[in-house]
Design a protein around this motif. Sequence first.
Motif, mmCIF file in Angstrom:
data_model
loop_
_atom_site.group_PDB
_atom_site.id
_atom_site.type_symbol
_atom_site.label_atom_id
_atom_site.label_comp_id
_atom_site.label_asym_id
_atom_site.label_seq_id
_atom_site.Cartn_x
_atom_site.Cartn_y
_atom_site.Cartn_z
ATOM 1 N N PRO A 88 0.598 -1.206 0.120
ATOM 2 C CA PRO A 88 -0.275 0.118 0.491
ATOM 3 C C PRO A 88 0.550 1.917 -0.167
ATOM 4 C CG PRO A 88 -0.078 -0.764 2.284
ATOM 5 C CD PRO A 88 1.152 -2.226 1.186
ATOM 6 N N VAL A 89 0.832 2.441 -0.624
ATOM 7 C CA VAL A 89 0.953 3.519 -0.897
ATOM 8 C C VAL A 89 -0.034 4.740 -0.137
ATOM 9 C CG1 VAL A 89 2.326 4.826 -1.876
ATOM 10 C CG2 VAL A 89 2.258 2.984 -3.279
ATOM 11 N N ARG A 94 -2.746 9.432 3.701
ATOM 12 C CA ARG A 94 -3.885 8.817 3.186
ATOM 13 C C ARG A 94 -3.253 7.676 1.931
ATOM 14 N NH1 ARG A 94 -7.937 11.661 4.043
ATOM 15 N NH2 ARG A 94 -9.704 10.831 2.484
ATOM 16 N N TYR A 95 -3.899 7.174 1.979
ATOM 17 C CA TYR A 95 -4.408 5.649 1.169
ATOM 18 C C TYR A 95 -4.304 6.488 -0.565
ATOM 19 C CZ TYR A 95 -4.265 1.310 -1.529
ATOM 20 O OH TYR A 95 -4.758 0.433 -2.373
ATOM 21 N N ALA A 96 -3.414 5.960 -0.783
ATOM 22 C CA ALA A 96 -2.477 6.670 -2.220
ATOM 23 C C ALA A 96 -3.054 5.893 -3.694
ATOM 24 C CB ALA A 96 -1.594 7.172 -2.785
ATOM 25 N N GLY A 97 -2.859 4.141 -2.955
ATOM 26 C CA GLY A 97 -2.890 3.249 -4.016
ATOM 27 C C GLY A 97 -2.294 1.574 -3.945
ATOM 28 N N THR A 98 -1.780 0.893 -4.739
ATOM 29 C CA THR A 98 -1.197 -0.266 -4.350
ATOM 30 C C THR A 98 -0.491 -0.590 -5.223
ATOM 31 O OG1 THR A 98 -2.975 -1.054 -3.100
ATOM 32 C CG2 THR A 98 -1.715 -2.811 -3.893
ATOM 33 N N LEU A 99 0.462 -0.590 -5.668
ATOM 34 C CA LEU A 99 2.084 -1.249 -6.450
ATOM 35 C C LEU A 99 2.001 -2.900 -5.833
ATOM 36 C CD1 LEU A 99 4.919 1.196 -5.122
ATOM 37 C CD2 LEU A 99 3.156 0.989 -7.478
ATOM 38 N N HIS A 100 1.900 -3.404 -7.110
ATOM 39 C CA HIS A 100 2.312 -4.713 -7.077
ATOM 40 C C HIS A 100 3.973 -5.032 -7.550
ATOM 41 C CE1 HIS A 100 2.598 -8.868 -9.193
ATOM 42 N NE2 HIS A 100 2.092 -9.064 -8.076
ATOM 43 N N LYS A 101 4.465 -5.498 -6.740
ATOM 44 C CA LYS A 101 6.005 -6.255 -7.128
ATOM 45 C C LYS A 101 6.923 -7.175 -6.927
ATOM 46 C CE LYS A 101 8.760 -2.513 -5.652
ATOM 47 N NZ LYS A 101 9.578 -1.576 -4.676
ATOM 48 N N PRO A 102 7.640 -7.655 -7.491
ATOM 49 C CA PRO A 102 7.932 -9.480 -6.811
ATOM 50 C C PRO A 102 8.947 -9.279 -5.672
ATOM 51 C CG PRO A 102 9.122 -8.639 -9.231
ATOM 52 C CD PRO A 102 8.523 -7.022 -8.413
ATOM 53 N N ASP A 103 8.506 -10.302 -4.438
ATOM 54 C CA ASP A 103 9.132 -10.822 -3.598
ATOM 55 C C ASP A 103 10.426 -10.661 -3.592
ATOM 56 O OD1 ASP A 103 8.842 -11.238 -1.119
ATOM 57 O OD2 ASP A 103 7.048 -11.742 -0.863
ATOM 58 N N ASN A 104 11.413 -10.140 -3.361
ATOM 59 C CA ASN A 104 12.732 -10.161 -3.776
ATOM 60 C C ASN A 104 13.032 -10.891 -2.038
ATOM 61 O OD1 ASN A 104 12.800 -9.806 -6.595
ATOM 62 N ND2 ASN A 104 13.238 -7.757 -6.312
ATOM 63 N N SER A 105 12.636 -10.372 -1.518
ATOM 64 C CA SER A 105 13.129 -11.304 -0.525
ATOM 65 C C SER A 105 12.597 -12.350 0.203
ATOM 66 C CB SER A 105 12.689 -10.201 0.865
ATOM 67 O OG SER A 105 11.618 -10.487 0.777
ATOM 68 N N ALA A 106 12.347 -12.889 -0.448
ATOM 69 C CA ALA A 106 11.285 -14.216 -0.566
ATOM 70 C C ALA A 106 11.819 -15.027 -1.086
ATOM 71 C CB ALA A 106 9.864 -14.456 -0.860
#
Length: 139
Positions: A88-89, A94-106
């Motif tokens: 979440p961004v 205030r909530y502005a949107g959502t980013l979808h990213k690869p989970d590099n830590s996993a």
Amino acid sequence: MPLRARRDGWTPLRQAEFIGYLAETRCVKRAAARVGMSRESAYRLRRKAGAEPFCMAWDTILGAPDRPRPKVTLEALFRRIAQGSYRPVLRGGRYAGTLHKPDNSALRSALGRLDRLSAEPPARYDPRKGHRNQKPRSV
């Protein structure tokens, strides 16, 4: 077991948006309403097996009761790698949107575990013997 996503249910995107609104409002009922879900369904999701990342994000925002962290299995890491992560961004609180990213830590965690599980110990660098304990080349 991964949670089954329904179009009208708690999809990964809807969960991430709920977490964003929860961070903004600090109210479960209002955050759930903003994503078109009920407060009761949010608590039901929280109790389901496989929703541990959702619970941890929720607890990070509102404070966690004292309980041990669940063990993360290789299966769960592979699921996170395949699915990626939603973040979440917030802008100005205030909530502005959502980013979808690869989970590099996993991915890094899974690779580290697989390295430890491999039969051959990793090669150590020895400056007298050259890189990866290889014999020095003769000229």
